[in-house]
Design an enzyme around this catalytic site. Structure first.
Site, PDB file in Angstrom:
ATOM      1  N   HIS A   4      35.589  83.598 -27.392  1.00 41.57           N
ATOM      2  CA  HIS A   4      35.173  84.940 -26.715  1.00 41.57           C
ATOM      3  C   HIS A   4      36.085  85.866 -26.863  1.00 41.57           C
ATOM      4  CE1 HIS A   4      30.947  84.602 -25.405  1.00 41.57           C
ATOM      5  NE2 HIS A   4      31.103  83.263 -25.835  1.00 41.57           N
ATOM      6  N   GLU A  57      39.055  79.232 -20.267  1.00 43.73           N
ATOM      7  CA  GLU A  57      39.209  80.969 -20.413  1.00 43.73           C
ATOM      8  C   GLU A  57      40.718  81.027 -19.910  1.00 43.73           C
ATOM      9  OE1 GLU A  57      37.452  83.721 -19.904  1.00 43.73           O
ATOM     10  OE2 GLU A  57      39.658  84.573 -19.754  1.00 43.73           O
ATOM     11  N   GLU A  70      24.930  88.922 -22.147  1.00 40.65           N
ATOM     12  CA  GLU A  70      25.995  88.484 -20.240  1.00 40.65           C
ATOM     13  C   GLU A  70      25.968  90.122 -19.955  1.00 40.65           C
ATOM     14  OE1 GLU A  70      29.232  86.506 -21.568  1.00 40.65           O
ATOM     15  OE2 GLU A  70      30.382  88.730 -21.794  1.00 40.65           O
ATOM     16  N   GLU A  74      32.373  86.330 -29.842  1.00 44.82           N
ATOM     17  CA  GLU A  74      31.437  87.204 -29.081  1.00 44.82           C
ATOM     18  C   GLU A  74      32.533  88.410 -29.956  1.00 44.82           C
ATOM     19  OE1 GLU A  74      32.549  88.054 -25.213  1.00 44.82           O
ATOM     20  OE2 GLU A  74      30.846  87.999 -25.126  1.00 44.82           O
ATOM     21  N   HIS A 109      35.454  74.518 -21.753  1.00 43.63           N
ATOM     22  CA  HIS A 109      35.503  76.107 -22.445  1.00 43.63           C
ATOM     23  C   HIS A 109      37.269  75.823 -21.397  1.00 43.63           C
ATOM     24  CE1 HIS A 109      35.150  80.140 -19.433  1.00 43.63           C
ATOM     25  NE2 HIS A 109      35.313  79.913 -20.502  1.00 43.63           N
TER      26      HIS A 109
HETATM   27  C1  NOJ Z   1      33.522  86.364 -20.549  1.00 44.67           C
HETATM   28  C2  NOJ Z   1      32.874  85.637 -21.517  1.00 44.67           C
HETATM   29  O1  NOJ Z   1      32.876  86.627 -22.631  1.00 44.67           O
HETATM   30  C3  NOJ Z   1      32.241  84.908 -21.074  1.00 44.67           C
HETATM   31  O2  NOJ Z   1      30.646  83.856 -21.418  1.00 44.67           O
HETATM   32  C4  NOJ Z   1      32.309  83.854 -19.676  1.00 44.67           C
HETATM   33  O3  NOJ Z   1      31.666  83.129 -19.078  1.00 44.67           O
HETATM   34  C5  NOJ Z   1      33.448  84.349 -18.841  1.00 44.67           C
HETATM   35  N1  NOJ Z   1      34.080  85.933 -19.942  1.00 44.67           N
HETATM   36  C6  NOJ Z   1      34.284  83.112 -18.141  1.00 44.67           C
HETATM   37  O4  NOJ Z   1      34.988  82.456 -18.753  1.00 44.67           O
END
Ligand code: NOJ
Length: 714
Positions: A481, A403, A506, A500, A401
């Site tokens: 995402h 981010e 979510e 996404e 992951h």
């Molecule tokens: C937004 C993403 O759509 C989600 O899946 C993720 O958990 C969070 N950001 C943190 O990166």
């Protein structure tokens, strides 16, 4: 088509051609017409046209006082009225008017290509192409080509600027492309430039109330046809939005750089394709592969490492706030918790375990502090080396992951090292994220000054492409995402698996508006999902989570959560809930274990935008078929003929349906799981509760099934 266009020179270039080719490639150059001088005499009204292979759609290109226009007709009736084309340039002469046709060329393509994975294995690309070379009549000189491809299910067109003096480096300040609609159609749309990117509920309204829309935008015309506008093969260009002009004309509005330039480029260059899908029914939009057909073929020589599959992850618990991405007492990504998920994935036969919050950078305001993220250093309580070995022993892989919070410079600095590490550890898929609002992507310019960019401008289009290419070099699949909108690049880079780019599951955990209403999942298949697979993350079994998030819930029945695995296509599908919630309901969970993510074929049985949808898909690796049917807040009874099953063969339909008293609001867990023998001459009644759905697995019946399930003879 206007009389003016009829009066001038035109020629039917393609007779109807319904030839149904088998799996062979036959690309024929039909006719090359060099019009160098002949047409310049009537430059005020030159026109050319090209029809779809079945002759139903026709594009007419014309010059009106030297300004390029196109129109689209269907059975001779206008679908797109004469609409402007052109590019306004800086540091090079523009192509807006004062143009003449200097050459044109046509060809016809009918070929079948195979997707390494997908919603359908073999895709037919059948179109007629018209290329028109336009030259400026005044000084300075310059040439541009407009290319049209006309398919039976729609039209694509693009601009090309060939290598020529005066165009070594230039900027596109405006693209003049228009889509002049024939009426105030009903549209399903979200806005352009809205702060939360593409993560909105779709609105349904007449076109005339729209200011600027993102694509895909889908419309129903007054006479009941369906149109969807989007783009294909977005490569080193700005994403397109649509600005309304007049009552019901859209004009391309390219997302600009922070300095106002739309596209920084150099000849030779090609714009993305502008696409107009046209269908009699909304279901035909879903089974149209026009956007993929307009992308370039696979550029990766070896794709054996690219594998669709299912995954679980340390993810939903953070969205429920029962654990945290940040370090501390509630840290989710611990070694012990990850082992628990690996064990669970191995037991269920899932392929991967996503771990969010494994890497340093989550402490504090991670949305603001993007530069603090490390993509190689794990928190102390996450033993990345040991866990990778543990996962490998169990036949499961960790999913990385990354981010970025929109800190692109920070990410690009580390991207190669990160992917080197993941590859060494056997990680085959990485989920990336770009949480950042509106025009807030941080770019460091040539002078070292920080600029803020839109998520969908050319700067980010370049970044996302760079990430896909770097990932491919490391044999890594991507799940993006906060992505740019997809334009079909999975055909060219099949490691670009899913993304996404819409409101996913979510939102049900924490959205202030209470989450996705029941009709959300009967709108996105006709809008966002026309562009590409989506990582929606279905499969929440604890629908109410009253302790964790009392103000939110999932607004579906349990059966609808299962149906979403079929209705929403994604080559990587998540079983999004916590292992304990699946362990509490093993019978419905069996469907998630069984359902594949790679299909031989996809067909639509029922489709009504915003109301209901039934899709059937054939597994690529067995004789099984799967059906997913979903409805909005209204309960429905739909009849599903099972003609798609192989003739003269008995199947067991394993039916996961809403129970007699099910209702998403008051009784979401009521579910009936039944088995029944079916043959392709039969039909099933799908009873969908309000906010509900139904999921069915059809598998060939064994002798034992036939004995057990046949109605007893009197
Ligand atoms: C937004 C993403 O759509 C989600 O899946 C993720 O958990 C969070 N950001 C943190 O990166």
């Amino acid at each position: 088509m206007s009389n003016k266009l009829n009066r001038v020179w035109r020629k039917e270039m393609y007779p109807p051609n319904n030839g149904n080719k088998r799996k062979s490639v036959s690309t024929r150059i039909l006719l090359v017409a060099l019009l160098a001088f002949g047409l310049s005499k009537c430059a005020a009204g030159q026109s050319l046209q090209v029809s779809s292979p079945n002759g139903v759609l026709r594009v007419v290109f014309s010059l009106q006082d030297g300004a390029p226009h196109y129109s689209v007709t269907r059975f001779g009736h206008e679908m797109i009225k004469p609409s402007r084309l052109g590019l306004v340039l800086r540091n090079a002469p523009s192509f807006r008017d004062g143009l003449r046709i200097v050459a044109s060329e046509t060809r016809s393509v009918d070929e079948i290509w195979t997707q390494p994975w997908g919603e359908k294995k073999d895709i037919r690309d059948h179109h007629n192409e018209l290329r028109i070379v336009l030259a400026r009549t005044g000084a300075p000189a310059g040439k541009m080509t407009v290319v049209f491809r006309v398919f039976d299910d729609g039209v694509g067109f693009r601009y090309e600027v060939a290598d020529q003096p005066g165009f070594s480096e230039f900027e596109i300040m405006d693209e003049l492309t228009e889509f002049a609609l024939t009426g105030d159609h009903t549209a399903w749309w979200i806005g352009g430039y809205w702060w939360n990117r593409y993560e909105y509920l779709y609105r349904q309204s007449p076109v005339s109330v729209i200011d600027t829309a993102s694509t895909t935008i889908t419309m129903q015309t007054g006479d009941g046809l369906y149109i969807s506008i989007h783009e294909a093969a977005l490569t080193d260009y700005a994403s397109m939005t649509l600005a309304r002009k007049g009552e019901h004309t859209f004009e391309a509005d390219l997302v600009p750089w922070s300095d106002g330039v739309k596209v920084k480029t150099a000849a030779p260059m090609k714009t993305p394709w502008r696409t107009i899908q046209i269908a009699d029914t909304p279901g035909e939009l879903i089974t149209s592969y026009l956007v993929l057909n307009l992308n370039e073929p696979n550029k990766l020589s070896d794709v054996t490492w690219i594998k669709p599959g299912k995954y679980v992850g340390i993810w939903w618990e953070m969205h429920l706030q029962t654990s945290t991405w940040a370090s501390g007492d509630k840290h989710g990504a611990t070694t012990a918790n990850t082992k628990r998920y690996i064990d669970f994935a191995a037991k269920c036969g899932f392929d991967g375990v996503l771990v969010e919050g494994w890497n340093i950078g989550w402490d504090g305001d991670w949305v603001e502090n993007s530069e603090l993220f490390s993509f190689t250093k794990a928190y102390d309580d996450f033993d990345i080396e040991g866990l990778s070995k543990y996962a490998a022993k169990k036949g499961v892989r960790l999913i990385g992951h990354n981010e970025t919070s929109g800190g692109i410079a920070n990410y690009e600095r580390q991207m190669k090292d990160g992917f080197d590490l993941y590859q060494r550890l056997g990680v085959r898929a990485v989920k990336t994220g770009y949480v950042s609002h509106g025009q807030n992507i941080k770019r460091i310019d040539e002078n070292g000054v920080e600029q803020r960019e839109w998520q969908h401008g050319q700067y980010m289009v370049r970044h996302y492409r760079k990430a896909v290419e770097e990932a491919a070099r490391h044999q890594i699949m991507l799940d993006v995402h906060e992505s740019i909108h997809d334009t079909g690049i999975r055909r060219t880079y099949p490691n670009m698996m899913t993304r996404e780019g819409a409101r996913g599951q979510e939102y049900n955990a924490w959205a202030n508006d209470g989450g996705n209403p029941p009709d959300h999942t009967v709108v996105i298949p006709f809008t966002r999902l026309l562009a590409s697979p989506m990582d929606f993350t279905p499969g929440i079994f604890d629908l109410l989570f009253e302790e964790a998030r009392p103000d939110n819930r999932v607004q579906t029945t349990l059966a609808k959560q299962l149906a979403l695995y079929v209705v929403i296509y994604s080559p990587l599908h998540m079983a999004a809930d916590l292992p304990e919630n699946y362990e509490a309901r093993p019978e419905p969970f069996q469907f998630i274990i069984d359902v594949p993510t790679d299909w031989q074929d996809t067909q639509v049985l029922h489709a009504s935008i915003g109301n209901y949808l039934t899709i059937v898909r054939k597994d690529r690796n067995s004789q099984d078929w799967y059906l997913g049917s979903v409805t909005d807040e209204a309960g429905r009874v739909l009849q599903a003929p099972v003609y798609f099953l192989q003739p003269n063969m008995k199947y067991v339909a394993e039916i996961y349906g809403d129970g007699a008293n099910a209702d998403w609001q008051g009784n979401p867990y009521d579910m009936e799981i039944t088995r029944q023998l079916v043959e392709n001459t039969g039909s099933l009644t799908l009873r969908l509760a309000p906010g509900g759905g139904q999921a069915i697995r059809f598998r060939p019946a064994t002798d034992e099934d036939i004995q057990k399930l046949s109605p007893a003879a009197d």
